[in-house]
Design a protein around this motif. Sequence first.
Motif, mmCIF file in Angstrom:
data_model
loop_
_atom_site.group_PDB
_atom_site.id
_atom_site.type_symbol
_atom_site.label_atom_id
_atom_site.label_comp_id
_atom_site.label_asym_id
_atom_site.label_seq_id
_atom_site.Cartn_x
_atom_site.Cartn_y
_atom_site.Cartn_z
ATOM 1 N N HIS A 117 0.795 -1.233 0.000
ATOM 2 C CA HIS A 117 0.000 0.000 0.000
ATOM 3 C C HIS A 117 0.825 1.279 0.000
ATOM 4 O O HIS A 117 0.308 2.338 0.354
ATOM 5 C CB HIS A 117 -1.000 0.005 1.168
ATOM 6 N N SER A 118 2.073 1.198 -0.420
ATOM 7 C CA SER A 118 2.902 2.402 -0.466
ATOM 8 C C SER A 118 4.028 2.199 -1.475
ATOM 9 O O SER A 118 4.089 1.186 -2.151
ATOM 10 C CB SER A 118 3.485 2.684 0.922
ATOM 11 N N MET A 119 4.916 3.179 -1.538
ATOM 12 C CA MET A 119 6.065 3.107 -2.436
ATOM 13 C C MET A 119 7.036 2.029 -1.974
ATOM 14 O O MET A 119 6.941 1.550 -0.841
ATOM 15 C CB MET A 119 6.761 4.464 -2.483
ATOM 16 N N SER A 120 7.982 1.682 -2.830
ATOM 17 C CA SER A 120 8.980 0.673 -2.478
ATOM 18 C C SER A 120 9.868 1.184 -1.343
ATOM 19 O O SER A 120 10.043 2.399 -1.162
ATOM 20 C CB SER A 120 9.844 0.323 -3.693
ATOM 21 N N ALA A 121 10.435 0.263 -0.600
ATOM 22 C CA ALA A 121 11.317 0.630 0.517
ATOM 23 C C ALA A 121 12.559 1.358 0.029
ATOM 24 O O ALA A 121 13.054 2.273 0.700
ATOM 25 C CB ALA A 121 11.703 -0.621 1.296
ATOM 26 N N THR A 122 13.068 0.976 -1.155
ATOM 27 C CA THR A 122 14.259 1.657 -1.668
ATOM 28 C C THR A 122 13.975 3.119 -1.950
ATOM 29 O O THR A 122 14.802 3.984 -1.670
ATOM 30 C CB THR A 122 14.796 0.974 -2.946
ATOM 31 N N PRO A 153 -3.937 -0.403 -6.696
ATOM 32 C CA PRO A 153 -3.704 0.365 -5.477
ATOM 33 C C PRO A 153 -4.981 1.071 -5.008
ATOM 34 O O PRO A 153 -5.762 1.557 -5.816
ATOM 35 C CB PRO A 153 -2.634 1.375 -5.880
ATOM 36 N N THR A 154 -5.166 1.103 -3.706
ATOM 37 C CA THR A 154 -6.338 1.771 -3.139
ATOM 38 C C THR A 154 -6.182 3.283 -3.260
ATOM 39 O O THR A 154 -5.072 3.793 -3.469
ATOM 40 C CB THR A 154 -6.497 1.401 -1.649
ATOM 41 N N GLU A 155 -7.287 3.989 -3.126
ATOM 42 C CA GLU A 155 -7.237 5.452 -3.172
ATOM 43 C C GLU A 155 -6.360 5.997 -2.044
ATOM 44 O O GLU A 155 -5.628 6.958 -2.237
ATOM 45 C CB GLU A 155 -8.649 6.046 -3.104
ATOM 46 N N ILE A 156 -6.441 5.372 -0.881
ATOM 47 C CA ILE A 156 -5.611 5.812 0.247
ATOM 48 C C ILE A 156 -4.131 5.631 -0.085
ATOM 49 O O ILE A 156 -3.315 6.503 0.205
ATOM 50 C CB ILE A 156 -5.988 5.052 1.544
#
Length: 196
Positions: A117-122, A153-156
């Motif tokens: 639910h977010s960008m990659s860790a890198t 991906p969700t809107e959040i």
Amino acid sequence: MKKIMIAVIILLLTVVLIVKVQQNNKTNTSISQISQDKKEVLQLKTKTVFINGSQHVGNTVRMGNELLENVPHDQLNLIDYKIGFLGQNLSDDEFSTFIETIKQADTLVIGTPVYWHSMSATLKNFIERSSELTRDNPLRGKKLYFFMQGANPTEISKESTVYIIERFANQLGLELRATATDNTELEKMKTKLESE
């Protein structure tokens, strides 16, 4: 007999000590070699750099290449650089090498997959480390384009990731030109990039 036993024990302790010193020297040599193996600052061939926040192959790379198919660009993969976490002091950290490379560009295009639910860790790590650049920031004034891709991906997820990118751009003085969280926005971004 006692003297012989003491001599043998001293001899054995001396051998153990010599072996330990040699092992320690080998360890220090490899740490030193690792430090010397740090990447050199690459000379970019263009003024646009695609910063890939994903693996070498996959949807993010494919989408980045499609987005930039008519724009001369260089590609850097964050996973190819050893960038320690904020607060770590790694002798072979390559954050400054990465910054020195991308500062040659006028336009940064960042792409990331959606993981959990977010960008990659890198990419998140790169953004966090970039907060160190507030003094003498070599990225100030550069154009920034950002896209994310994922199965659904969700809107959040979209809103929170774009918010982080907006804050990142604002803090570093980057000119955020466009963000894309779906194919329609990506097509608009492509048109905008090609017109500059």
